[in-house]
Design an enzyme around this catalytic site. Structure first.
Site, PDB file in Angstrom:
ATOM      1  N   PRO A 164       0.821  -1.223   0.000  1.00 45.29           N
ATOM      2  CG  PRO A 164       0.246  -0.777   2.225  1.00 45.29           C
ATOM      3  CD  PRO A 164       1.100  -1.664   1.375  1.00 45.29           C
ATOM      4  CE  LYS A 189      -0.573  -3.117  -7.581  1.00 44.06           C
ATOM      5  NZ  LYS A 189      -0.502  -1.658  -7.372  1.00 44.06           N
ATOM      6  CD  GLU A 265      -0.520  -5.296   8.223  1.00 43.91           C
ATOM      7  OE1 GLU A 265      -1.683  -4.933   8.539  1.00 43.91           O
ATOM      8  OE2 GLU A 265       0.417  -4.512   8.021  1.00 43.91           O
ATOM      9  N   GLY A 267      -6.856  -4.327   7.428  1.00 40.41           N
ATOM     10  CA  GLY A 267      -7.240  -3.158   8.221  1.00 40.41           C
ATOM     11  C   GLY A 267      -7.360  -3.438   9.709  1.00 40.41           C
ATOM     12  CB  CYS A 299      -3.110  -1.267   9.079  1.00 43.17           C
ATOM     13  SG  CYS A 299      -1.408  -1.717   9.348  1.00 43.17           S
ATOM     14  CD  GLU A 340     -13.807  15.110  -1.284  1.00 47.32           C
ATOM     15  OE1 GLU A 340     -14.864  15.258  -0.620  1.00 47.32           O
ATOM     16  OE2 GLU A 340     -13.098  16.062  -1.653  1.00 47.32           O
ATOM     17  CE  LYS A 341     -12.255   5.144   3.745  1.00 44.82           C
ATOM     18  NZ  LYS A 341     -11.183   4.184   3.498  1.00 44.82           N
ATOM     19  CD  GLU A 388      -8.203   0.466   8.396  1.00 40.14           C
ATOM     20  OE1 GLU A 388      -8.560  -0.110   7.359  1.00 40.14           O
ATOM     21  OE2 GLU A 388      -7.116   0.251   8.964  1.00 40.14           O
TER      22      GLU A 388
END
Ligand code: ADP
Length: 489
Positions: A164, A189, A265, A267, A299, A340-341, A388
């Site tokens: 992430p 990735k 691994e 939230g 997390c 925004e979230k 979360e």
């Protein structure tokens, strides 16, 4: 709570590595496509990065396969691999300034945090695993019958890894460390929001002597490049860090393709429990740190602050004062979608009747900034107490007794971490044993160490990273049973 824009550092590194790393070479995407990576502090484009997709994943997996099957990596002596990994750590250490600058620029985190906390941790992680490389061995087994029995601990093969954006380089190190130490080859990735630092680190690793094909780094999006990796029939093991919803898809893709083993691994919604006998000032400070560190984008963030009723009012006052104190020159910089979230969650907190003690809004003119926000009178069934948020929003809940708080703290689909603040050894032990979480920090929080395992119960994940436990994720165990001609010996 103004954003001190003058504190933004002017990055003085040149971004000259924006391609994919496949088989030891930097190459464009097969499609020729690129995507922009943004500076979250300003919303401006930093660079256009090669956009890897299925075809690039295929090429990278083929390179990793070749490096595994034909050598050199698993065929080197363990000591040779260890030496290369120590050199990888040394070269990161020499380039901390440049790497931390890239990390800050691409992610928006504080430079000092990247340079003084995260990069040294990365160096430590790589040295930790370099140390393991030549200490991995099997057992001899006392079986019944005339047999000589041993286990060989072998690398699994090609490891696919997806990471992430919240700690791009640290997650990179957590992932590649155990995979490489145990002799696997890797296709990793990066997150589409933060591709830059890993490409540069990978370039340094080649300079340190990591052979071509052993580590391949692909920038690109999740549903394209990420999914291609998860579904690949020639990837032998998959490791993922990210959201629980994506983790579920990853597991499904892995099982529907070649049933590759998966570690996840995911939230969290970690409880942070402050008992009546806790050192309140210390607890306030640590609870603040537990939530606001890295803008709340951890997390394991302590995002449900349970406070005993006898110290509740004092705690809320002090937590609010602490949040207010944080701000100048210490803005919370958030990715736009995330932004925004988080604002939506804050709105839902207000609407559901929690008391907004401080914060609650945007701050600054440019970029994506949110004020440090503290809610009191939060109830267990409010969205801000259940989901979360991944942002700088502290939710404070009141409790009466220890059995009640155990039940409430465990009443979550998540189980990543927990914090316990008390002076009583009995309370500390009771809570540590009762809490369903992969880590319990007692009178501290966010203590990370290369040797301490990390991972989740329940929907927070599967498997453990770091420490001795992480090695088994990347090892096959082969039992070798040999008949004895002369059983007397
Ligand atoms: P976050 O909320 O932290 O961004 P995600 O789970 O969306 O969490 O992203 C974590 C990583 O997973 C990123 O590298 C992202 O590109 C990747 N990803 C997202 N969706 C998918 C998918 N459908 N398949 C594979 N990887 C994905």
């Amino acid at each position: 709570t103004a954003v001190a824009t003058e504190t933004l550092i002017a990055p003085n590194v040149k971004v000259d590595h924006t391609q994919l790393l496949i088989d030891g070479k930097f190459v464009d995407a097969a499609s020729g496509k690129t995507f922009p990576t943004l500076d979250p502090r300003t919303g401006e484009v930093i660079a256009h990065v090669a956009e890897g997709d299925k075809e690039d994943i295929n090429r990278a997996v083929a390179a990793a396969r070749k490096a595994f099957d034909e050598g050199p990596w698993p065929k080197m002596t363990a000591y040779e691999r260890s030496c290369i990994m120590f050199r990888m750590a040394d070269i990161i250490e020499k380039n901390i300034t440049e790497l931390a600058t890239l990390e800050t620029w691409d992610n928006g985190k504080l430079y000092a945090q990247a340079a003084e906390i995260e990069l040294p941790m990365i160096v430590r992680i790589i040295r930790y695993y370099a140390g393991w490389a030549d200490k991995i061995h099997g057992l001899t087994v006392p079986a019944d019958g005339p047999y000589h029995v041993q286990t060989l601990h072998e690398p699994i093969g090609v490891a696919g890894q997806i990471i992430p954006w919240n700690f791009p380089l640290l997650m990179f190190a957590w992932k590649i460390g155990p995979a490489l130490a145990t002799g696997n080859t890797v296709v990793l990735k990066t997150a589409e929001q933060t591709p830059l630092s890993a490409i540069f680190a990978a370039k340094l690793f080649l300079e340190a002597g990591l052979p071509p094909g052993v580590l391949n780094v692909i920038s690109g999006y999740g549903p394209t490049a990420g999914a291609a990796l998860a579904r690949h029939m020639d990837v032998d093991k998959l490791a993922f860090t990210g959201s629980t919803s994506t983790g579920k898809m990853i597991l499904e893709m892995a099982s529907k393709s070649n049933l590759k083993p998966v570690t996840l691994e995911l939230g969290g919604k970690s409880p942070f429990i402050i008992c009546e006998d806790a050192d309140i000032d210390h607890a306030v400070e640590q609870a603040h740190f537990a939530l606001f560190f890295n803008q709340g984008q951890c997390c394991c963030a302590g995002s449900r602050t349970f406070v005993h009723e006898s110290v509740y009012d004092e705690f809320v006052e002090k937590a609010k004062a602490r949040a207010l104190k944080r701000v100048i020159g210490d803005p919370f910089k958030i990715d736009s979608e995330q932004y925004e979230k988080i604002l939506k969650y804050i709105k839902s907190g207000v609407e559901s009747g929690a008391t907004l003690e401080t914060g609650g809004g945007k701050c600054g003119i440019k970029g994506y900034y949110i004020q440090p926000t503290v809610f009191s009178n939060v109830q267990d069934d409010m969205l801000i107490a259940k989901e979360e948020i991944f942002g700088p929003v502290q939710s404070i809940l009141k409790f009466k007794d220890i059995n009640e708080v155990i039940k409430r703290a465990n009443n979550s689909h998540y189980g990543l971490a927990a914090g316990v603040f008390t002076r009583s050894i009995d309370t500390a032990n009771t809570l540590s044993r009762a809490l369903k979480a992969g880590t319990v920090w007692v009178n501290c929080f966010d203590v990370f160490d290369a040797a301490i395992p990390f991972g989740g119960y329940k929907m927070s994940g599967q498997g453990r990273e770091k420490g001795i436990y992480s090695l088994s994720n990347y090892l096959q165990v082969k039992a070798v049973v040999t008949a004895l001609k002369n059983p007397a010996w």
